[in-house]
Design an enzyme around this catalytic site. Structure first.
Site, PDB file in Angstrom:
ATOM      1  N   HIS A 171       0.808  -1.215   0.000  1.00 42.57           N
ATOM      2  CA  HIS A 171       0.000   0.000   0.000  1.00 42.57           C
ATOM      3  C   HIS A 171       0.843   1.268   0.000  1.00 42.57           C
ATOM      4  CE1 HIS A 171      -3.321  -2.753   0.839  1.00 42.57           C
ATOM      5  NE2 HIS A 171      -3.977  -1.866   0.140  1.00 42.57           N
TER       6      HIS A 171
ATOM      7  N   ASN B 272      -4.715  -6.333  -7.362  1.00 45.32           N
ATOM      8  CA  ASN B 272      -3.529  -6.469  -6.500  1.00 45.32           C
ATOM      9  C   ASN B 272      -3.644  -7.750  -5.670  1.00 45.32           C
ATOM     10  OD1 ASN B 272      -3.140  -3.889  -7.438  1.00 45.32           O
ATOM     11  ND2 ASN B 272      -3.898  -2.929  -5.576  1.00 45.32           N
ATOM     12  N   ASP B 273      -4.773  -7.864  -4.990  1.00 47.11           N
ATOM     13  CA  ASP B 273      -4.945  -9.079  -4.193  1.00 47.11           C
ATOM     14  C   ASP B 273      -5.186 -10.286  -5.079  1.00 47.11           C
ATOM     15  OD1 ASP B 273      -4.589  -8.558  -1.420  1.00 47.11           O
ATOM     16  OD2 ASP B 273      -6.278  -7.190  -1.568  1.00 47.11           O
TER      17      ASP B 273
ATOM     18  N   CYS C 246     -10.078  -1.760 -10.220  1.00 47.47           N
ATOM     19  CA  CYS C 246      -9.493  -0.720  -9.367  1.00 47.47           C
ATOM     20  C   CYS C 246      -8.133  -1.124  -8.826  1.00 47.47           C
ATOM     21  CB  CYS C 246     -10.445  -0.349  -8.241  1.00 47.47           C
ATOM     22  SG  CYS C 246     -10.740  -1.704  -7.098  1.00 47.47           S
TER      23      CYS C 246
ATOM     24  N   GLU D 287     -11.467 -10.126  -5.794  1.00 50.82           N
ATOM     25  CA  GLU D 287     -10.026 -10.070  -5.566  1.00 50.82           C
ATOM     26  C   GLU D 287      -9.488 -11.351  -4.947  1.00 50.82           C
ATOM     27  OE1 GLU D 287      -8.983  -6.824  -2.957  1.00 50.82           O
ATOM     28  OE2 GLU D 287     -10.711  -7.111  -1.672  1.00 50.82           O
TER      29      GLU D 287
END
Ligand code: PEP
Ligand code: MG
Length: 761
Positions: free
Chosen positions: A362, A626-627, A674, A603
């Site tokens: 992050h 991302n995940d 996203c 995700e």
């Protein structure tokens, strides 16, 4: 052996510089294995030599003088093989090379172990015996363990120029520490060390602005610690065994002892900042105990450290850190956090360097949002020695230059100039519609929320907020924020973007976003209690957040609520029930709230395979790549050791995204992405080719993505997807996409200033 190893490692860690560390090693190792000689040779890669840098047993004058051409002798042999060489009769070995300057007699026993960091052999740790002797296996592993400890210190010494300094100024070369690029760009500034409270070993060396005030704060902290210890003793006295109770007395005695308190005061009076004076004094005391052979006495070092931590935490309460951020601040830390970044006054942050984390952490995401270069996972960063040093952060190649010479500065100034020119080109698309060259609309949204204020970043360019991460107000407090506090936070963003839609994501703590006041101790935090799982287990926290969101939207009605980490249908059903409950409560209380659109994040692989089912339950879905990448590839997004294999352009990730589009599209109106993939122009192009028409990204990526989309026809993006899906690995996908960019003359926008960087690759 283990005890000796522990105490050598401790002594080496406390050594003030590399030379001292090497001397400790050779002295202690020679003694521990009863050898006649112990030496360390380090490789000078520029001069192509192995150089004797420390010895106990050979002539001292030989240090720095004995130099073997690369690959020569048994030292060269160990380096070439990159594994230990253990010989009872060294002269009989074909690689043996007799060196006279060392005062050597023909030593027979030889054990050399390579010192390796990141696959690179930096030197050799060697023990020798006059008589023939094959060293024991235990001795071999003992040396290997020490060599691995040394490797970090050597790499740091190379980076900081300390090794070059051993050679004299003529050899001073550009040196850098390497990590992963977390955010592109070039930053030049002064290091400010960010460290977590009460982590004594991370306290940086700093000068005191006002020694008298430091002295006063320190004495108050000592007094508070003493009271605290006495209170603890009273409270726990009955329930602890006697030997533990004695510890409280010992601590309070130490606090009264002149040696500890006076040593700290002495350093403060010499101009040292109280926390670093404390750290140095505690380290000094620990060294004495660590060297003791008696294990009981050695344990006392741990008590002293604990005492140091206690004083430090009081000291931190006494004097709020009067952090003085230079105009060009490079924030450096063991684990830089979003909160520490947010603390830097606006406009002063020019770079971030973190010893841990990777480009999908992050913190890296936040750095990209700010357009600040960041380097993650710099494993040999010796944080406590960096305060106030000049740094260049090369966010393209993941390099940090420490006190660089003027020539390196010049080169980076030129590079920064090139980057500025390129930004000017990108700026030209400001205000223009986001669409492909042949007119296919791809609205771009903003990812935000990791910082207090958006400071205008991307507000005008975005068609709304595609992801507002709500964690920050939770992370910067010492308790859960109230409904009103949350409400005013959410209201600010809803108002700012009104009438454009804003997706507020419900709390996604856990994983790499712990809350200091809500400790979760798990060995696998990313597979544990995270996101929606916590929210559903704690309806009181969840309902407060939902009520705050719904109330914030009154009068704006542009709110959408998104649920993170969904892996089961029941989670969506339960969350919707709680949203309904919050809504009903508020209506009953007379608030004119409206029911917002509700969506889920895809995700987790389980959600990919149930995308159709989930889509039927909600109004929109958004892909958290991302995940999704982390879970599909089984690569911790925060772990620098596996950062090389975290790649959202892996064909399996692309196939998962295709599948979600195919299965969810018939059931849901809106599908967006996203994750960071949406903000990388190359992968954004692939997403558009797959059919995704809403992309949400950090402010720093908006214009670049728009600029590239505007130059490409939809058909070309679709063709690239077909080709990418035939690739065997992520590397091939990258090559394909970069080749495509080159073909259409846009590569310079993907890897800016490539040529300038290539000069020094
Ligand atoms: C994601 O996982 O892709 C995402 C957008 O959420 P976060 O990065 O906050 O986990
Ligand atoms: Mg996520």
């Amino acid at each position: 052996m283990l005890e000796i190893l522990r105490s050598i490692v401790q002594e080496v860690n406390d050594a003030p510089d590399l030379r001292a560390a090497l001397e400790i090693i050779v002295r202690r190792v020679k003694q521990a294995v009863g050898a006649d000689v112990c030496s360390v040779y380090l490789t000078d890669f520029d001069e192509q030599e192995h150089i004797l840098r420390a010895t106990d047993g050979l002539r001292h004058q030989a240090v720095d003088r004995v130099r073997l051409p690369l690959g020569k002798g048994l030292i060269g042999f160990v380096c070439a093989r990159a594994e230990p060489v253990n010989l009872a009769d060294a002269p009989a070995h074909p690689s043996y090379h007799f060196v006279t300057e060392t005062g050597e007699q023909p030593y027979h026993g030889f054990l050399g172990v390579p010192i390796i960091q990141n696959r690179r052999v930096l030197g050799v740790l060697v023990v020798r015996q006059q008589k023939p002797r094959k060293f024991a296996e235990l001795e071999e592993t003992f040396l290997m363990t020490l060599a691995s400890q040394l490797a970090g210190a050597i790499t740091h010494a190379m980076a900081s120029g300390e090794l070059a300094a051993m050679e004299g100024a003529k050899h001073r070369q550009r040196r850098f520490m390497s990590g992963r690029s977390g955010s592109p760009g070039v930053g030049m500034g002064v290091a400010v060390v960010a460290f977590k409270s009460a982590e004594l070993h991370l306290v940086p060396d700093r000068k005191a602005d006002d020694p008298e005030r430091e002295e006063e704060s320190f004495l108050t902290a000592v007094e508070s610690s003493r009271h605290e210890i006495m209170r603890l003793k009273e409270r726990l006295g009955d329930s602890l065994p006697e030997e533990e109770v004695v510890l409280f007395d010992a601590w309070s005695m130490m606090l009264r002892s002149d040696s500890l308190v006076n040593s700290v005061l002495k350093l403060i009076r010499e101009g040292c900042w109280a926390p670093s004076a404390l750290r140095r004094t505690i380290e000094e005391h620990c060294r004495v105990f660590d060297k003791m052979e008696d294990p009981y006495m050695r344990e006392r070092a741990a008590d002293i450290r604990e005492l140091g931590r206690r004083i430090l935490s009081h000291l931190q309460r006494e004097e709020r850190w009067s952090e003085d951020y230079p105009a060009q601040t490079v924030l450096v830390g063991e684990e830089v956090s979003a909160v520490q970044i947010a603390e830097v006054p606006t406009g002063r942050l020019v770079g971030i360097v973190s010893a841990t984390g990777s480009s999908s952490s992050h913190v890296a995401i936040l750095a990209r949002a700010f357009g600040v270069p960041a380097i993650m996972g710099v494993s040999d960063l010796q944080v406590s020695r960096l305060e106030g040093r000049e740094l260049i952060v090369d966010g393209y190649r993941g390099r940090v230059f420490l006190d660089p010479p003027p020539s390196v500065f010049d080169e980076y100034r030129k590079l920064a100039e090139e980057v500025r020119a390129q930004s000017a080109e990108i700026e030209l698309v400001k205000g223009l519609p986001s669409q492909t060259a042949d007119g296919c609309r791809v609205p771009l949204y903003l990812n935000t929320g990791l910082v207090f204020e958006m400071g205008g970043l991307g507000v005008d360019e975005a068609e709304g907020v595609g992801l507002y991460r709500t964690e920050l107000p939770f992370m910067v407090r010492d308790r859960f924020p109230s409904e009103d506090v949350q409400m005013s936070n959410y209201q600010r963003v809803l108002k700012l973007f009104h009438p454009r839609p804003v997706i507020l994501r419900t709390l996604d703590i856990g994983g790499d976003k712990p809350l200091p006041y809500f400790p979760i101790n798990e060995s696998n935090p990313f597979l544990g209690w995270r996101g929606i799982r916590i929210s559903l287990d704690h309806p009181e926290i969840f309902l407060t957040q939902l009520r705050a969101m719904l109330r914030a939207a009154v009068g704006f009605n542009n709110l959408r609520i998104m649920l993170p980490m969904i892996s089961r249908v029941s989670e969506v059903v339960d969350a919707k029930t709680l949203i309904q409950q919050a809504y009903d409560e508020l209506v009953q209380e007379g608030h004119p709230v409206q029911m917002p659109m509700i969506g889920v994040m895809i995700e987790v692989p389980a959600a990919v395979f149930q995308a159709g089912t989930l889509a039927r339950l909600v109004d929109f879905i958004s892909l958290g790549t991302n995940d999704l990448t982390q879970y599909l590839l089984a690569v911790d997004r925060n772990n620098p050791s596996v950062a090389d294999i975290f790649d959202d352009m892996h064909p399996s990730v692309l196939k998962a995204l295709m599948q979600v589009m195919r299965d969810a599209k018939p059931h849901v109106e809106e599908i967006s992405v996203c994750g960071e993939m949406a903000g990388n122009p190359l992968s954004a192009l692939l997403l558009v080719g797959m059919g995704y028409r809403k992309l949400s990204m950090s402010a720093g990526s908006l214009l670049r993505v728009k600029h590239i989309l505007r130059q490409v026809n939809l058909g070309f993006a679709e063709y690239l997807v077909m080709s990418a899906l035939r690739c065997e690995d992520a590397k091939a996908v990258h090559a394909l996409m970069e080749g495509a960019m080159q073909e259409i003359g846009l590569l310079h926008l993907i890897r800016p200033a490539t040529e300038a960087l290539a000069r020094d690759a």
